[in-house]
Motif scaffolding. Structure first.
Motif, PDB file in Angstrom:
ATOM      1  N   HIS A 156     -51.124  20.068  52.923  1.00 48.69           N
ATOM      2  CA  HIS A 156     -51.575  21.235  53.679  1.00 48.69           C
ATOM      3  C   HIS A 156     -51.260  21.136  55.170  1.00 48.69           C
ATOM      4  CE1 HIS A 156     -54.576  24.092  55.425  1.00 48.69           C
ATOM      5  NE2 HIS A 156     -54.121  24.819  54.440  1.00 48.69           N
ATOM      6  N   LYS A 157     -51.575  20.023  55.795  1.00 48.75           N
ATOM      7  CA  LYS A 157     -51.337  19.876  57.237  1.00 48.75           C
ATOM      8  C   LYS A 157     -49.845  19.912  57.546  1.00 48.75           C
ATOM      9  CE  LYS A 157     -52.345  19.002  61.574  1.00 48.75           C
ATOM     10  NZ  LYS A 157     -50.998  18.922  62.113  1.00 48.75           N
ATOM     11  N   ASP A 158     -49.036  19.195  56.767  1.00 45.48           N
ATOM     12  CA  ASP A 158     -47.590  19.211  56.997  1.00 45.48           C
ATOM     13  C   ASP A 158     -47.016  20.606  56.779  1.00 45.48           C
ATOM     14  OD1 ASP A 158     -47.512  16.566  57.657  1.00 45.48           O
ATOM     15  OD2 ASP A 158     -46.793  15.875  55.705  1.00 45.48           O
ATOM     16  N   TYR A 159     -47.547  21.280  55.776  1.00 45.31           N
ATOM     17  CA  TYR A 159     -47.082  22.640  55.497  1.00 45.31           C
ATOM     18  C   TYR A 159     -47.356  23.560  56.681  1.00 45.31           C
ATOM     19  CZ  TYR A 159     -48.538  27.374  54.108  1.00 45.31           C
ATOM     20  OH  TYR A 159     -48.790  28.713  54.069  1.00 45.31           O
ATOM     21  N   LEU A 160     -48.566  23.474  57.267  1.00 42.13           N
ATOM     22  CA  LEU A 160     -48.884  24.319  58.414  1.00 42.13           C
ATOM     23  C   LEU A 160     -47.997  23.987  59.608  1.00 42.13           C
ATOM     24  CD1 LEU A 160     -52.789  24.482  58.298  1.00 42.13           C
ATOM     25  CD2 LEU A 160     -51.167  26.270  57.658  1.00 42.13           C
ATOM     26  N   ASP A 161     -47.780  22.694  59.863  1.00 37.81           N
ATOM     27  CA  ASP A 161     -46.874  22.286  60.948  1.00 37.81           C
ATOM     28  C   ASP A 161     -45.492  22.887  60.727  1.00 37.81           C
ATOM     29  OD1 ASP A 161     -48.817  20.799  62.203  1.00 37.81           O
ATOM     30  OD2 ASP A 161     -48.168  18.877  61.369  1.00 37.81           O
ATOM     31  N   CYS A 162     -45.018  22.772  59.498  1.00 42.31           N
ATOM     32  CA  CYS A 162     -43.665  23.226  59.169  1.00 42.31           C
ATOM     33  C   CYS A 162     -43.543  24.741  59.319  1.00 42.31           C
ATOM     34  CB  CYS A 162     -43.323  22.802  57.736  1.00 42.31           C
ATOM     35  SG  CYS A 162     -41.571  22.908  57.343  1.00 42.31           S
ATOM     36  N   GLU A 163     -44.509  25.468  58.796  1.00 43.23           N
ATOM     37  CA  GLU A 163     -44.467  26.929  58.886  1.00 43.23           C
ATOM     38  C   GLU A 163     -44.521  27.398  60.346  1.00 43.23           C
ATOM     39  OE1 GLU A 163     -45.356  29.593  56.061  1.00 43.23           O
ATOM     40  OE2 GLU A 163     -44.008  28.202  55.049  1.00 43.23           O
ATOM     41  N   PHE A 164     -45.400  26.782  61.123  1.00 41.43           N
ATOM     42  CA  PHE A 164     -45.518  27.172  62.533  1.00 41.43           C
ATOM     43  C   PHE A 164     -44.208  26.904  63.275  1.00 41.43           C
ATOM     44  CE2 PHE A 164     -46.415  26.336  66.991  1.00 41.43           C
ATOM     45  CZ  PHE A 164     -47.133  27.471  67.346  1.00 41.43           C
ATOM     46  N   LEU A 165     -43.615  25.736  63.057  1.00 40.71           N
ATOM     47  CA  LEU A 165     -42.384  25.379  63.771  1.00 40.71           C
ATOM     48  C   LEU A 165     -41.197  26.212  63.306  1.00 40.71           C
ATOM     49  CD1 LEU A 165     -42.901  21.506  63.890  1.00 40.71           C
ATOM     50  CD2 LEU A 165     -43.005  23.095  65.822  1.00 40.71           C
ATOM     51  N   LEU A 166     -41.155  26.567  62.025  1.00 35.75           N
ATOM     52  CA  LEU A 166     -40.101  27.473  61.555  1.00 35.75           C
ATOM     53  C   LEU A 166     -40.269  28.848  62.216  1.00 35.75           C
ATOM     54  CD1 LEU A 166     -39.838  26.634  57.740  1.00 35.75           C
ATOM     55  CD2 LEU A 166     -37.997  26.440  59.420  1.00 35.75           C
ATOM     56  N   GLY A 167     -41.505  29.315  62.285  1.00 35.49           N
ATOM     57  CA  GLY A 167     -41.751  30.584  62.975  1.00 35.49           C
ATOM     58  C   GLY A 167     -41.307  30.525  64.420  1.00 35.49           C
ATOM     59  N   GLU A 168     -41.591  29.404  65.076  1.00 37.14           N
ATOM     60  CA  GLU A 168     -41.215  29.227  66.475  1.00 37.14           C
ATOM     61  C   GLU A 168     -39.704  29.274  66.647  1.00 37.14           C
ATOM     62  OE1 GLU A 168     -43.337  26.553  69.708  1.00 37.14           O
ATOM     63  OE2 GLU A 168     -42.112  25.335  68.359  1.00 37.14           O
ATOM     64  N   GLU A 169     -38.976  28.619  65.747  1.00 37.07           N
ATOM     65  CA  GLU A 169     -37.518  28.619  65.849  1.00 37.07           C
ATOM     66  C   GLU A 169     -36.941  30.002  65.566  1.00 37.07           C
ATOM     67  OE1 GLU A 169     -33.562  27.639  66.431  1.00 37.07           O
ATOM     68  OE2 GLU A 169     -35.437  26.771  67.165  1.00 37.07           O
ATOM     69  N   TYR A 170     -37.460  30.691  64.560  1.00 38.86           N
ATOM     70  CA  TYR A 170     -36.978  32.042  64.293  1.00 38.86           C
ATOM     71  C   TYR A 170     -37.285  32.978  65.457  1.00 38.86           C
ATOM     72  CZ  TYR A 170     -35.408  31.425  59.465  1.00 38.86           C
ATOM     73  OH  TYR A 170     -34.710  31.053  58.351  1.00 38.86           O
ATOM     74  N   GLU A 171     -38.435  32.789  66.092  1.00 35.36           N
ATOM     75  CA  GLU A 171     -38.757  33.592  67.276  1.00 35.36           C
ATOM     76  C   GLU A 171     -37.752  33.306  68.385  1.00 35.36           C
ATOM     77  OE1 GLU A 171     -42.411  34.463  70.434  1.00 35.36           O
ATOM     78  OE2 GLU A 171     -42.621  32.875  68.937  1.00 35.36           O
ATOM     79  N   ARG A 172     -37.399  32.018  68.568  1.00 29.22           N
ATOM     80  CA  ARG A 172     -36.432  31.634  69.595  1.00 29.22           C
ATOM     81  C   ARG A 172     -35.074  32.283  69.317  1.00 29.22           C
ATOM     82  NH1 ARG A 172     -38.308  26.503  70.686  1.00 29.22           N
ATOM     83  NH2 ARG A 172     -37.558  25.864  68.661  1.00 29.22           N
ATOM     84  N   GLN A 173     -34.743  32.443  68.037  1.00 22.91           N
ATOM     85  CA  GLN A 173     -33.469  33.043  67.661  1.00 22.91           C
ATOM     86  C   GLN A 173     -33.498  34.571  67.693  1.00 22.91           C
ATOM     87  OE1 GLN A 173     -32.149  31.513  63.866  1.00 22.91           O
ATOM     88  NE2 GLN A 173     -32.302  29.383  64.498  1.00 22.91           N
ATOM     89  N   GLY A 174     -34.687  35.140  67.915  1.00 24.85           N
ATOM     90  CA  GLY A 174     -34.793  36.599  67.931  1.00 24.85           C
ATOM     91  C   GLY A 174     -34.895  37.215  66.559  1.00 24.85           C
ATOM     92  N   ASN A 175     -35.196  36.389  65.543  1.00 24.89           N
ATOM     93  CA  ASN A 175     -35.379  36.901  64.190  1.00 24.89           C
ATOM     94  C   ASN A 175     -36.871  37.184  63.996  1.00 24.89           C
ATOM     95  OD1 ASN A 175     -35.703  37.219  61.377  1.00 24.89           O
ATOM     96  ND2 ASN A 175     -33.959  35.896  60.941  1.00 24.89           N
ATOM     97  N   TRP A 176     -37.295  38.371  64.450  1.00 27.08           N
ATOM     98  CA  TRP A 176     -38.724  38.699  64.485  1.00 27.08           C
ATOM     99  C   TRP A 176     -39.329  38.775  63.090  1.00 27.08           C
ATOM    100  CZ3 TRP A 176     -38.537  37.465  69.129  1.00 27.08           C
ATOM    101  CH2 TRP A 176     -37.635  38.030  70.030  1.00 27.08           C
ATOM    102  N   LYS A 177     -38.568  39.273  62.132  1.00 22.29           N
ATOM    103  CA  LYS A 177     -39.091  39.427  60.775  1.00 22.29           C
ATOM    104  C   LYS A 177     -39.500  38.086  60.178  1.00 22.29           C
ATOM    105  CE  LYS A 177     -37.844  41.220  56.188  1.00 22.29           C
ATOM    106  NZ  LYS A 177     -36.784  41.883  55.379  1.00 22.29           N
ATOM    107  N   ASN A 178     -38.608  37.111  60.257  1.00 21.12           N
ATOM    108  CA  ASN A 178     -38.929  35.794  59.706  1.00 21.12           C
ATOM    109  C   ASN A 178     -39.981  35.073  60.537  1.00 21.12           C
ATOM    110  OD1 ASN A 178     -37.333  35.953  57.473  1.00 21.12           O
ATOM    111  ND2 ASN A 178     -35.664  34.723  58.272  1.00 21.12           N
ATOM    112  N   ALA A 179     -39.922  35.244  61.855  1.00 19.81           N
ATOM    113  CA  ALA A 179     -40.941  34.618  62.709  1.00 19.81           C
ATOM    114  C   ALA A 179     -42.330  35.111  62.319  1.00 19.81           C
ATOM    115  CB  ALA A 179     -40.657  34.923  64.175  1.00 19.81           C
ATOM    116  N   LEU A 180     -42.457  36.421  62.135  1.00 20.53           N
ATOM    117  CA  LEU A 180     -43.757  36.985  61.756  1.00 20.53           C
ATOM    118  C   LEU A 180     -44.201  36.509  60.387  1.00 20.53           C
ATOM    119  CD1 LEU A 180     -43.359  40.630  63.072  1.00 20.53           C
ATOM    120  CD2 LEU A 180     -45.084  38.982  63.806  1.00 20.53           C
ATOM    121  N   ARG A 181     -43.266  36.392  59.471  1.00 21.63           N
ATOM    122  CA  ARG A 181     -43.632  35.941  58.117  1.00 21.63           C
ATOM    123  C   ARG A 181     -44.268  34.561  58.166  1.00 21.63           C
ATOM    124  NH1 ARG A 181     -41.031  33.384  53.762  1.00 21.63           N
ATOM    125  NH2 ARG A 181     -39.012  33.304  54.804  1.00 21.63           N
TER     126      ARG A 181
END
Length: 288
Positions: A156-181
């Motif tokens: 659970h903890k690793d999953y939350l870290d991973c999801e948050f960081l993936l969202g952060e990277e997609y936000e950095r790339q300007g992929n708002w749809k995936n960042a929000l997901r």
């Protein structure tokens, strides 16, 4: 802007960037975020993407940093686009790569068909400053299996870290749809959890993406739904007032002035000194 223009902007009065820094070889493949067998076209595409990201014109608050980034990018591009220089560089890089091997990453990378190994590799790359590679692996796994998700293979903890960081990277790339997901996955997981590592941070990011990026590109009534969705997450009184103002503006665009006035009234009830409301007040003939 072409490559020559990028070079002219960052190289005037700048010292040369060498391949070695304090005895270590700079990995130009990592600088350009390409693999070691990358073609000239792949290198060129990646350079142009990164040049837009790091160009001093897009980083007005930290131009020295941006110029330094651009110098390294240009040096990497010059070396890897020249066949002879690339061969010589590869010879110098090979011993360095052997001495800086990462057995854990290599072991996971070899198990390319193992979803659990790839989920751990995604997290490992995110935690070790390789977010672009992490996203590439995630998207490759999703191309193979649309049902693939990291939560299926991490605790659970690793999953939350991973999801948050993936969202952060997609936000950095300007992929708002995936960042929000990804951000919304974390929000829903943490909302009812006694341990809330990301809740407030992720709420702020969701709000900013919806309000500053997504809603502005939507039709007025679609924007209303977005603002209402953000409001339902629980926001401060000041933010709620701002959202009612935005809803009022959207309803006005949709020619629903009665609803617009109602939300504008709510906005001022919450925040009597609400900023940025002059235009909508004038359009609705509302005196504040």
């Amino acid at each position: 802007m072409d490559i020559a223009s990028h070079r002219a902007i960052v190289c005037r009065g700048c010292s040369e960037v060498f391949e070695e820094t304090q005895g270590e070889v700079i990995n130009f493949y990592e600088v350009l975020e390409v693999h070691h067998e990358a073609t000239a076209d792949e290198i060129k595409r990646s350079f142009r993407r990164l040049a837009k990201k790091y160009h001093p014109d897009h980083n007005s608050e930290r131009t020295k940093w941006a110029e330094a980034k651009m110098r390294v990018l240009l040096k990497a591009y010059d070396i890897l686009m020249n066949d002879q220089q690339r061969q010589e560089y590869d010879k110098r890089l090979r011993p360095y790569l052997k001495s800086s091997r990462d057995p854990y990453r290599e072991n996971l990378a070899k198990r390319a068909e193992d979803p659990a190994a790839q989920a751990r590799l995604i997290l490992y790359n995110l935690l070790n400053d390789q977010p672009h590679e992490a996203v590439d692996i995630y998207e490759r796994m999703r191309d193979k299996d649309k049902a693939f998700e990291v939560w299926q293979h991490l605790d659970h903890k690793d999953y939350l870290d991973c999801e948050f960081l993936l969202g952060e990277e997609y936000e950095r790339q300007g992929n708002w749809k995936n960042a929000l997901r990804f951000y919304e996955n974390v929000y829903h997981e943490e909302r009812n959890s006694p341990l809330r590592f990301f809740l407030e941070e992720v709420k702020d990011r969701i709000r900013d993406i919806y309000c500053k990026k997504v809603a502005r590109r939507c039709k007025p009534l679609e924007a209303v739904k977005i603002y209402e969705k953000v409001m339902a997450m629980g926001v401060s009184k000041k933010t709620e007032a701002y959202l009612h103002k935005k809803i009022a503006e959207s309803y006005f665009k949709a020619q629903q002035e009665k609803k617009a006035r109602g939300h504008l009234k709510k906005a001022f009830e919450l925040e009597p000194k609400l900023k940025g409301a002059q235009k909508i007040c004038e359009k609705l003939a509302v005196n504040n």
